[in-house]
Write an enzyme that holds these catalytic residues in place. Structure first.
Site, PDB file in Angstrom:
ATOM      1  N   HIS A 139      -1.508  -5.580   1.734  1.00 14.19           N
ATOM      2  CA  HIS A 139      -3.000  -6.551   1.642  1.00 14.19           C
ATOM      3  C   HIS A 139      -2.456  -7.726   1.048  1.00 14.19           C
ATOM      4  O   HIS A 139      -1.519  -7.747   0.038  1.00 14.19           O
ATOM      5  CB  HIS A 139      -3.764  -5.516   1.066  1.00 14.19           C
TER       6      HIS A 139
ATOM      7  N   ARG B 162     -18.136  -0.313   5.115  1.00 15.41           N
ATOM      8  CA  ARG B 162     -19.393  -1.117   4.283  1.00 15.41           C
ATOM      9  C   ARG B 162     -19.859  -1.962   4.995  1.00 15.41           C
ATOM     10  O   ARG B 162     -20.840  -2.257   4.876  1.00 15.41           O
ATOM     11  CB  ARG B 162     -18.436  -1.353   2.906  1.00 15.41           C
TER      12      ARG B 162
ATOM     13  N   CYS C 110      -8.358  -1.805   8.064  1.00 11.78           N
ATOM     14  CA  CYS C 110      -6.813  -1.994   7.794  1.00 11.78           C
ATOM     15  C   CYS C 110      -6.351  -0.879   7.468  1.00 11.78           C
ATOM     16  O   CYS C 110      -5.193  -0.069   7.861  1.00 11.78           O
ATOM     17  CB  CYS C 110      -6.824  -2.674   6.343  1.00 11.78           C
TER      18      CYS C 110
ATOM     19  N   GLU D 111       0.791  -1.293   0.015  1.00 15.21           N
ATOM     20  CA  GLU D 111       0.008  -0.143  -0.153  1.00 15.21           C
ATOM     21  C   GLU D 111       0.821   1.304   0.213  1.00 15.21           C
ATOM     22  O   GLU D 111       1.895   1.390   0.647  1.00 15.21           O
ATOM     23  CB  GLU D 111      -0.897   0.052   1.280  1.00 15.21           C
TER      24      GLU D 111
HETATM   25  N1  PCA Z   1      -8.939  -6.795   6.227  1.00 16.12           N
HETATM   26  C1  PCA Z   1      -9.655  -5.526   6.622  1.00 16.12           C
HETATM   27  C2  PCA Z   1      -9.651  -5.669   8.073  1.00 16.12           C
HETATM   28  C3  PCA Z   1      -9.049  -6.692   8.691  1.00 16.12           C
HETATM   29  C4  PCA Z   1      -8.413  -7.339   7.425  1.00 16.12           C
HETATM   30  O1  PCA Z   1      -7.667  -8.262   7.428  1.00 16.12           O
HETATM   31  C5  PCA Z   1      -9.388  -4.516   5.589  1.00 16.12           C
HETATM   32  O2  PCA Z   1      -8.987  -4.571   4.569  1.00 16.12           O
HETATM   33  O3  PCA Z   1      -9.646  -3.425   6.152  1.00 16.12           O
END
Ligand code: PCA
Length: 220
Positions: free
Chosen positions: A172, A97, A150, A87
């Protein structure tokens, strides 16, 4: 001379609890898989965060305080992602959401009211992606970490370390194959490939950090 384990600087990796009806979260499995390992002269310490606005940041802050890490990478699951996604930017927005694991669903709220609109990752994300691709592991730079827990953690992390030389960021990761198998056409990646990729990405991040320190030192 090998260092005693406790003497090595700490690399903090965080992962999340399962959320959104899943029974596992690959981000925690991945962090856990590397817990205790040595990477480029650093000791990995994994911490599990609740998928809850506010509480996740409290626990992250506790980890930063307890461990005084030399580098921090937070991990999270992102269904629909096809690669390991470094990111670029965390934004000062909570906009959920779906409810978090405590039932909260903030809409159009700031993560931290007095903080700036956004922070960039301080990790060498392009170099990390290049090394992963070179090694045959799907990876890319992502321009948004979303507006759920996140991004909330990523923003709070970058804010906490804004005046620190400690580099930090967020990655991610896709679903695991066993999660993706419950949906039509959902992309996934095996835990083994994610582990291999994460180790490599961290090696690159630590190497670039060392190079920067050395070049800064040579200027003095
Ligand atoms: N993914 C979510 C929150 C926790 C996770 O593992 C996100 O992308 O916000």
């Amino acid at each position: 001379m090998p260092h005693a384990p406790s003497r090595l600087p700490t690399l903090l990796l965080t992962g999340f609890d399962p959320f959104g009806g899943e029974t596992l979260n690959p981000s925690w499995l991945l962090a856990q898989a590397l817990d205790g390992q040595e990477i480029a002269g650093h000791r990995v310490v994994a911490r599990r965060l609740p998928c809850v606005f506010g509480q996740a940041l409290d626990q992250l802050h506790q980890g930063l305080h307890d461990l005084q890490p030399a580098l921090v990478l937070a991990l999270g699951q992102a269904s629909g992602r096809t690669d390991l996604s470094l990111e670029r930017v965390a934004i000062n927005v909570d906009d959920a959401r779906i409810p978090d694991n405590a039932g909260a669903q903030p809409i159009d709220q700031p993560v931290l009211p007095e903080a700036p609109a956004a922070y960039f990752s301080t990790l060498p994300i392009k170099a990390m992606v290049a090394a992963l691709r070179e090694a045959g592991i799907p990876a890319g730079v992502s321009q948004t970490a979303g507006t759920f827990v996140c991004n909330h953690v990523f923003f709070g992390l970058q804010h906490a370390l804004r005046d620190s030389p400690v580099r930090s960021g967020f990655m991610h990761i896709p679903l695991l194959p066993e999660q993706a198998a419950r949906h039509a056409h959902a992309p996934s990646m095996s835990l083994a490939t994610m582990c291999q990729g994460l180790r490599l990405a961290l090696q690159v991040a630590l190497q670039v950090q060392t190079d920067l320190r050395q070049s800064a030192g040579s200027l003095n």
